[in-house]
Design a protein around this motif. Structure first.
Motif, PDB file in Angstrom:
ATOM      1  N   GLY A 106       0.763  -1.247   0.000  1.00  0.00           N
ATOM      2  CA  GLY A 106       0.000   0.000   0.000  1.00  0.00           C
ATOM      3  C   GLY A 106       0.792   1.294   0.000  1.00  0.00           C
ATOM      4  O   GLY A 106       1.942   1.367   0.426  1.00  0.00           O
ATOM      5  N   VAL A 107       0.122   2.321  -0.514  1.00  0.00           N
ATOM      6  CA  VAL A 107       0.642   3.694  -0.567  1.00  0.00           C
ATOM      7  C   VAL A 107      -0.374   4.582   0.144  1.00  0.00           C
ATOM      8  O   VAL A 107      -1.589   4.356   0.046  1.00  0.00           O
ATOM      9  N   ASP A 108       0.104   5.599   0.852  1.00  0.00           N
ATOM     10  CA  ASP A 108      -0.800   6.595   1.420  1.00  0.00           C
ATOM     11  C   ASP A 108      -1.210   7.547   0.292  1.00  0.00           C
ATOM     12  O   ASP A 108      -0.410   8.388  -0.137  1.00  0.00           O
ATOM     13  N   ILE A 109      -2.435   7.391  -0.185  1.00  0.00           N
ATOM     14  CA  ILE A 109      -2.889   8.201  -1.327  1.00  0.00           C
ATOM     15  C   ILE A 109      -2.761   9.686  -1.013  1.00  0.00           C
ATOM     16  O   ILE A 109      -2.414  10.494  -1.875  1.00  0.00           O
ATOM     17  N   ASN A 110      -3.018  10.063   0.214  1.00  0.00           N
ATOM     18  CA  ASN A 110      -2.960  11.482   0.558  1.00  0.00           C
ATOM     19  C   ASN A 110      -1.546  11.976   0.879  1.00  0.00           C
ATOM     20  O   ASN A 110      -1.359  12.986   1.555  1.00  0.00           O
ATOM     21  N   ARG A 111      -0.532  11.258   0.403  1.00  0.00           N
ATOM     22  CA  ARG A 111       0.853  11.740   0.365  1.00  0.00           C
ATOM     23  C   ARG A 111       1.430  11.536  -1.037  1.00  0.00           C
ATOM     24  O   ARG A 111       2.602  11.703  -1.249  1.00  0.00           O
ATOM     25  N   ASN A 112       0.582  11.175  -1.980  1.00  0.00           N
ATOM     26  CA  ASN A 112       1.016  10.766  -3.320  1.00  0.00           C
ATOM     27  C   ASN A 112       0.747  11.831  -4.389  1.00  0.00           C
ATOM     28  O   ASN A 112       1.078  11.666  -5.552  1.00  0.00           O
ATOM     29  N   TYR A 113       0.126  12.962  -3.993  1.00  0.00           N
ATOM     30  CA  TYR A 113      -0.188  14.015  -4.970  1.00  0.00           C
ATOM     31  C   TYR A 113       1.073  14.792  -5.352  1.00  0.00           C
ATOM     32  O   TYR A 113       2.068  14.792  -4.609  1.00  0.00           O
TER      33      TYR A 113
END
Ligand SMILES: [Zn+2]
Length: 457
Positions: A245-252
């Motif tokens: 998994g990736v933290d979507i809200n750190r991927n922008y």
């Protein structure tokens, strides 16, 4: 390894910064309090090993909940009720439990599928998730026109924050039903008349993407209740559960690479190691299908000029910026200026502060205050309107990305952007409180969103 909800007490700013810089603890950033008697306190969750390390280093750690145990109890409640309750009536007000992944999707489709509909449109997002799920959004708005403001609500990004999807489904159902039947909406002591509801739908485009991370939500609801990230497979050679998994809200694409590796002094928790932390930023900016979907909607509806990302918890309405303290005097001191690389991310120093236009700041705060006041009418809860940065800066988040779009590319609309963190830290299992409490929160935030739609020009 069991995880606990804890309150951590530290003597000064440096000790608090070390929680993420040195000890890699997942903190609930906006619960940080400066205590009258001195020092700081913050809600967090930590493993037994982390707690012992912190205590040895002089922190006071109060455990108040075994997060895995209470999470399992909440999952069991869902399973039990789902067996007896048919999902044909999706109105959250009538449902006794959190909507599961399929129910969120079917509720959204149902809101779009009434006969002779000309004011709703179901949108299929272009990217399938890692587990091959198809995501949908709903556009509400009657009529066309380049001057219509677009308003975008995003939810379900962090897997364990279950109530965000329920809030947005409830919002969609209330607004579409009221418009369809030409009636008003009353929540708590506040009423929007039928004319006010008509004016929202007839003059604005409202885009709702309630379940951005269905893989993560499903994992949280059925396996690991405290799961936060998406479900990108772990890198080769890593069998450990936390490497997924990736933290979507750190991927922008906003200062995406600005981690504590880049700047060891800054208390930015963002991690480049998938196995190390819950705030793994991913291999590239916008690498994740969930992030791409969320961004695609901005590009698809270039009139979007307002954005709210719905998260939990801490009873706060957050506005830009998240990477450092705001300043209004020096436009050249900004996230695009490489001369300041290595100087961002320390909220307490003057070496770098992020520029925000003073008129924008005033307008952004005024709108946030409207939402705060609306929330208060339900049962008196007082949400804090505050800059996102707090004690702990961030990078790669949705709200900063959204507001940065017009600065990076003058051809794009200026988007006033917010993150709402619903729910109190004092709730049991604050990411997914008992549903009786969640229903009160659903009323509060639905009202805030309606007020936002009504006031956005
Ligand atoms: Zn969140």
């Amino acid at each position: 390894m069991p995880r606990y909800h804890v309150k951590i007490l530290g003597p000064d700013y440096d000790a608090m910064a070390d929680l993420v810089r040195t000890y890699n603890v997942t903190v609930a950033r906006h619960t940080a309090e400066k205590l009258v008697e001195g020092g700081y306190r913050i809600d967090a969750h930590a493993t037994g090993t982390q707690i012992r390390r912190l205590e040895a280093a002089g922190y006071t750690v109060d455990r108040y909940e075994d997060a895995d145990k209470t999470g399992k109890a909440r999952q069991a409640e869902i399973r039990k009720l789902k067996k007896t309750v048919e999902a044909e009536d999706h109105l959250v007000a009538a449902a006794p439990q959190y909507l599961n992944v399929a129910q969120v999707e079917s509720a959204l489709a149902a809101a779009a599928s009434a006969p002779n509909e000309s004011f709703t449109k179901l949108i299929t997002l272009p990217r399938k998730t890692w587990e091959n799920r198809v995501c949908h959004a709903l556009k509400i708005g009657k009529g066309e026109g380049a001057n219509r403001p677009g308003i975008y609500f995003l939810g379900g990004v962090h897997a364990r924050e279950w109530g965000s999807c329920d809030i947005l489904i409830n919002f969609v159902q209330l607004l579409t039903q009221a418009y369809r039947t030409n009636t008003g909406v009353t929540l708590g002591t506040k009423t929007y008349t039928a004319a006010q509801i008509r004016s929202i739908v007839n003059t604005k485009d409202i885009v709702v993407f309630p379940q951005a991370n269905p893989d993560g939500r499903n994992h949280s609801m059925t396996k690991d209740a405290m799961w936060r990230k998406n479900r990108r497979p772990a890198p080769a050679g890593h069998a450990e559960a936390q490497c997924v998994g990736v933290d979507i809200n750190r991927n922008y694409d906003f200062l995406w690479n600005y981690t504590r590796y880049f700047d060891p002094a800054a208390p930015i928790a963002n991690s480049k190691d998938p196995c190390e932390a819950e705030v793994y930023i991913g291999p590239r900016a916008m690498s994740e299908p969930e992030t791409k979907n969320a961004v695609w909607l901005f590009d698809q509806f270039p009139n979007i000029s307002y954005f709210i990302d719905v998260h939990s918890y801490s009873e706060a309405i957050l506005f830009n910026w998240g990477d450092d303290t705001n300043q209004i005097n020096d436009p050249g001191m900004n996230f695009q200026n490489a001369a300041f690389d290595g100087k961002r991310g320390i909220a307490t120093d003057a070496e770098y502060k992020e520029f925000i236009d003073s008129a924008d700041r005033t307008a952004i705060v005024a709108l946030a205050n409207r939402m705060r006041d609306a929330i208060k009418t339900v049962r008196g809860r007082n949400y804090n309107v505050q800059q996102s940065v707090g004690l702990y800066p961030t990078a790669g988040t949705s709200d900063d990305y959204a507001f940065s779009r017009h600065i990076v590319d003058a051809g794009k609309a200026k988007v006033y952007s917010y993150t709402i963190e619903w729910g109190a830290a004092s709730n049991p299992t604050p990411f997914h409180p008992p549903y009786s409490e969640m229903m009160m929160i659903i009323r509060e935030i639905t009202l805030a969103l309606l007020e936002f739609c009504f006031r956005a020009k």
